[in-house]
Motif scaffolding. Structure first.
Motif, PDB file in Angstrom:
ATOM      1  N   ARG A   1      -2.252  11.209  -1.525  1.00 20.01           N
ATOM      2  CA  ARG A   1      -3.279  11.944  -0.784  1.00 20.01           C
ATOM      3  C   ARG A   1      -4.666  11.767  -1.407  1.00 20.01           C
ATOM      4  NH1 ARG A   1      -3.414  15.648   3.053  1.00 20.01           N
ATOM      5  NH2 ARG A   1      -5.107  17.127   2.734  1.00 20.01           N
ATOM      6  N   LYS A   2      -4.681  11.683  -2.744  1.00 20.94           N
ATOM      7  CA  LYS A   2      -5.960  11.504  -3.445  1.00 20.94           C
ATOM      8  C   LYS A   2      -6.503  10.091  -3.272  1.00 20.94           C
ATOM      9  CE  LYS A   2      -4.440  14.278  -7.361  1.00 20.94           C
ATOM     10  NZ  LYS A   2      -3.108  13.700  -7.489  1.00 20.94           N
ATOM     11  N   GLU A   3      -5.606   9.162  -3.004  1.00 18.98           N
ATOM     12  CA  GLU A   3      -6.026   7.758  -2.916  1.00 18.98           C
ATOM     13  C   GLU A   3      -6.367   7.328  -1.500  1.00 18.98           C
ATOM     14  OE1 GLU A   3      -3.002   6.424  -6.561  1.00 18.98           O
ATOM     15  OE2 GLU A   3      -2.532   5.933  -4.505  1.00 18.98           O
ATOM     16  N   LEU A   4      -5.807   8.023  -0.522  1.00 17.03           N
ATOM     17  CA  LEU A   4      -5.923   7.556   0.858  1.00 17.03           C
ATOM     18  C   LEU A   4      -6.920   8.376   1.662  1.00 17.03           C
ATOM     19  CD1 LEU A   4      -2.125   6.989   1.550  1.00 17.03           C
ATOM     20  CD2 LEU A   4      -3.875   5.217   1.402  1.00 17.03           C
TER      21      LEU A   4
END
Lengths: 114, 231
Positions: B32-35
């Motif tokens: 979630r933090k990356e996308l």
């Protein structure tokens, strides 16, 4: 290059690799299979539960030409992966949050954090 | 390196299944933090590319071949959590549609290639990146080293699992030597492919490479410092 152009180009390259170049891949056993054979435990491998799948072993059922059979299996597999992984990524992604955006897109100091 | 059914006993397969479920669960949260809207299409592309490239077995030596594992490549392009998801999707599709990698061995294959492979590649990448100057030109060479190391590490993890739950009485030192030997050679192929792909993306859209973010950030800071000094 725009992101959309980049991603579409990448997908076309991937489909070309799976659909065409894969025919020229080495058919020798891979590292694990080779080691298993040499050290004598390859015969412990069991019949695959999905061996009856129409795409089993990267060949399409009912297509005799090896190039077409493998290429078709590769393209179908690549598209299935694209839909599943792309769909998962869109489902998991953050929406409307720009905290990871490059600095120039952020609010001036202080305005964003109250 | 797809493990078929039958190589490992049921207990070990259950245990790796639990590791795989936990790993993918953590990855779903971490990703979630990356996308975001910009990087989500990249994740789809990277998974597709890993699937396609895994079909391209390259000859190694003496009648053996190898193919890309893709964990390091995916981690550097889209981030480690997303990479775990990408490689897992590839492995699930391969097992269910292509009978490549056993179904009861799916947890084992996810643990090895999607978790160990990604983690090893990413940790080596970040460790080297931390001690080198923040230069965009260094991202691809560091990716080469990370990809190379990730393959024998994954092979080592398989030997460890075989030591715990292998179904045949094989001398572990023989297995270790053979697995590390071949997979060091296969690692060279992994390194070449990863270097070419990361290098190509860096050349066109460095901002889309997760592993280049810190480098790009420090470059922005340098530009601002220069402007500040001129003003």
């Amino acid at each position: 290059m725009r992101t959309r152009t980049f991603v579409i180009t990448g997908i076309v390259v991937a489909l070309f690799l799976a659909g065409f170049v894969s025919y020229y891949a080495s058919s020798h056993p891979d590292g694990l299979e080779y080691v298993a054979e040499q050290t004598g435990f390859l015969d412990t491998a069991e019949e695959h539960d999905a061996a009856g799948s129409p795409l089993a072993d990267y060949a399409t059922d009912g297509v005799d030409d090896a190039r077409v059979s493998g290429g078709l299996a590769g393209v179908v597999g690549a598209l299935v992966v694209l839909v599943l992984a792309g769909g998962l990524a869109f489902a998991v992604r953050r929406r409307g949050d720009s905290s990871e955006e490059p600095a120039e897109h952020r609010q001036p100091t202080g305005a964003g954090k109250a | 390196m797809h493990v078929p059914d039958g190589f490992l006993d049921a207990t070990t397969s259950l245990a790796t299944g639990a590791v795989a479920v936990a790993g993918v669960g953590l990855a779903l949260r971490g990703a979630r933090k990356e996308l975001d809207d910009r990087t989500a299409p990249m994740a789809g592309l990277v998974a597709t590319f890993v699937f396609s490239t895994q079909m391209l077995n390259f000859p190694v030596a003496g009648g053996t071949s190898g193919h890309l594992l893709g964990g390091a490549l995916a981690a550097i392009l889209v981030g480690p959590w997303t990479a775990v998801l990408c490689v897992s999707v590839v492995l699930i599709v391969q097992a269910l549609l292509f009978a490549d990698g056993g179904i009861t061995a799916l947890g084992t294959n996810i643990s090895l290639m999607a978790i160990v492979g990604v983690l090893a590649g990413w940790l080596v990448f970040r460790a080297i990146q931390a001690v080198l100057p923040k230069k965009l030109a260094l991202v691809a060479p560091v990716a080469v080293v990370a990809a190379f190391v990730s393959v024998p590490v994954t092979a080592l993890a398989f030997v460890g699992l075989y030591g715990v739950g292998g179904t045949a009485p094989i001398a572990l030192d023989t297995l270790l030597t053979a697995m590390l030997g071949w997979h060091t050679l296969i690692g060279i192929g992994e390194a070449v492919i990863t270097g070419l792909v990361v290098g190509s993306v860096i050349a066109v859209r460095p901002d889309l490479v997760y592993g280049a973010r810190r480098v790009l950030k420090s470059r922005e800071l340098e530009i601002r410092t220069a402007e500040g000094a001129a003003a």
